[in-house]
Design a protein around this motif. Structure first.
Motif, PDB file in Angstrom:
ATOM      1  N   ALA A 233     -79.713 -44.436 -20.883  1.00 62.36           N
ATOM      2  CA  ALA A 233     -79.977 -43.282 -21.757  1.00 62.36           C
ATOM      3  C   ALA A 233     -81.201 -42.813 -21.551  1.00 62.36           C
ATOM      4  O   ALA A 233     -82.229 -43.472 -21.671  1.00 62.36           O
ATOM      5  CB  ALA A 233     -79.843 -44.096 -23.235  1.00 62.36           C
ATOM      6  N   GLU A 234     -81.359 -41.543 -21.342  1.00 61.81           N
ATOM      7  CA  GLU A 234     -82.632 -40.709 -20.912  1.00 61.81           C
ATOM      8  C   GLU A 234     -83.488 -40.734 -22.330  1.00 61.81           C
ATOM      9  O   GLU A 234     -84.710 -41.082 -22.130  1.00 61.81           O
ATOM     10  CB  GLU A 234     -82.022 -39.333 -20.780  1.00 61.81           C
ATOM     11  N   GLU A 235     -82.998 -41.063 -23.473  1.00 54.04           N
ATOM     12  CA  GLU A 235     -83.761 -41.031 -24.969  1.00 54.04           C
ATOM     13  C   GLU A 235     -84.054 -42.300 -25.142  1.00 54.04           C
ATOM     14  O   GLU A 235     -84.600 -42.592 -26.379  1.00 54.04           O
ATOM     15  CB  GLU A 235     -82.933 -40.141 -25.832  1.00 54.04           C
ATOM     16  N   THR A 258     -77.550 -41.310 -15.480  1.00 57.33           N
ATOM     17  CA  THR A 258     -78.320 -41.118 -17.093  1.00 57.33           C
ATOM     18  C   THR A 258     -77.240 -40.225 -17.969  1.00 57.33           C
ATOM     19  O   THR A 258     -76.589 -39.522 -17.430  1.00 57.33           O
ATOM     20  CB  THR A 258     -79.554 -40.410 -16.802  1.00 57.33           C
ATOM     21  N   GLY A 260     -77.461 -38.189 -21.913  1.00 57.45           N
ATOM     22  CA  GLY A 260     -78.221 -37.842 -23.013  1.00 57.45           C
ATOM     23  C   GLY A 260     -77.445 -38.390 -24.176  1.00 57.45           C
ATOM     24  O   GLY A 260     -76.517 -38.777 -24.508  1.00 57.45           O
ATOM     25  N   ASP A 261     -78.179 -37.809 -25.372  1.00 57.37           N
ATOM     26  CA  ASP A 261     -77.815 -38.256 -26.941  1.00 57.37           C
ATOM     27  C   ASP A 261     -77.356 -39.511 -26.957  1.00 57.37           C
ATOM     28  O   ASP A 261     -76.215 -39.863 -27.704  1.00 57.37           O
ATOM     29  CB  ASP A 261     -76.579 -37.361 -26.985  1.00 57.37           C
ATOM     30  N   GLN A 270     -72.115 -43.242 -26.525  1.00 60.21           N
ATOM     31  CA  GLN A 270     -71.626 -42.536 -25.514  1.00 60.21           C
ATOM     32  C   GLN A 270     -70.283 -43.387 -24.707  1.00 60.21           C
ATOM     33  O   GLN A 270     -70.664 -43.658 -23.699  1.00 60.21           O
ATOM     34  CB  GLN A 270     -72.579 -42.125 -24.767  1.00 60.21           C
TER      35      GLN A 270
END
Length: 288
Positions: A233-235, A258, A260-261, A270
């Motif tokens: 996860a990028e975040e 990767t 997002g969110d 996700q």
């Protein structure tokens, strides 16, 4: 046990250290899921149906990390001990050419396992996980202390009842970006709240967590030449992107993808994306 019917039929297997309850859905090459601490197989409830329907045998154990229902009082619940249980589980079910899919603490256990017993594993998918010197990540370092304080695990179990606390960063707020449904949190915490033996199991695990285990595994991962997908996860707030890059620099055949969110609980935030990545990854390497 996991409460979600989406995970399939309930089964049990007796290992050398105790009984592991698991769920099984689908037919085909085996995919075994490894969750982290204070959850159970329900974290994969939205991933397994997609993977199983794509032609895979999905096996989802409740590992003895606090969200399980069957106590294992005789088991070695140090991180190497639980990693050894993964190997014992694969052997008892006679699973070969296995894909391991892991999250959070389960990723650390998977690294420890494949660093020493890779024979039955064909490929690995690691979502955001403890690794290197982040075992636990700083925000959750208090868990090791809780494992040493009399009564603290009981108190932790009771606080999980308070839904208003779930969004705190050091509870679930930095684990799942979009939250975890209350009924799923109840599945994770129910046995811990009512069963002293489950709390004792968790305490034994928490007291054994130490970065020396993940650092020792990292020193051996260069010998693990099977394909590894780092589905990150990028975040992520707990396991930043520098960690999969470091893993990819060590592992001989690693790919980073990767999303997002999402935070650490990619299977929660996700699930469709993760399920599709697992299917694509396993199919790709099954034909090469």
């Amino acid at each position: 046990m996991s409460k979600s019917e989406a995970l399939g039929a309930v089964r049990e297997v007796r290992l050398s250290g105790g009984t592991i309850r698991y769920r099984e859905r689908g037919d085909g090459p085996p995919v075994v899921f490894v969750h982290g601490v204070l959850v159970n197989g329900d974290i994969w409830r939205n991933v397994v149906p997609v993977v199983a329907d794509a032609g895979f045998r999905c096996i989802t154990p409740d590992w003895p990390l606090g969200g399980h229902e069957v106590p294992v009082p005789e088991a070695d619940l140090t991180p190497p001990g639980v990693a050894g249980m993964i190997g014992d589980f694969l052997e008892r079910l006679d699973l070969r050419d296995v894909t391991l899919v892991a999250n959070d603490t389960g990723g650390a256990l998977t690294q420890i396992f494949v660093a020493s017993q890779p024979e039955r594993v064909s490929q690995v998918v690691l979502t955001p996980s403890d690794c290197f010197d982040r075992f636990f990540p700083p925000m959750f370092a208090y868990l090791s202390a809780i494992g040493r304080m009399p009564g603290a695990i009981w108190l932790l179990a009771q606080t999980i009842r308070v839904r208003a606390l779930h969004r705190l960063p050091n509870v679930l707020g930095f684990a799942a970006k979009h939250g975890v449904p209350a009924e799923v949190v109840k599945s994770y915490a129910a046995s811990l709240q009512r069963n002293r033996a489950i709390r004792a199991d968790l305490g034994r695990f928490l007291r054994g967590v130490d970065k020396r285990h993940t650092l020792a595994a990292a020193n051996k991962l260069a010998a693990f030449d099977r394909p590894v997908l780092l589905a990150w996860a990028e975040e992520d707030k707990l396991f930043p992107m520098e960690l999969p890059r470091r893993l990819a620099a060590i592992l001989p055949d690693a790919t980073i993808e990767t999303v997002g969110d999402s935070y650490t609980f990619v299977p929660e935030d996700q699930p469709r994306w993760l399920a599709e990545r697992v299917v694509e990854f396993v199919r790709k390497h099954a034909t090469t």
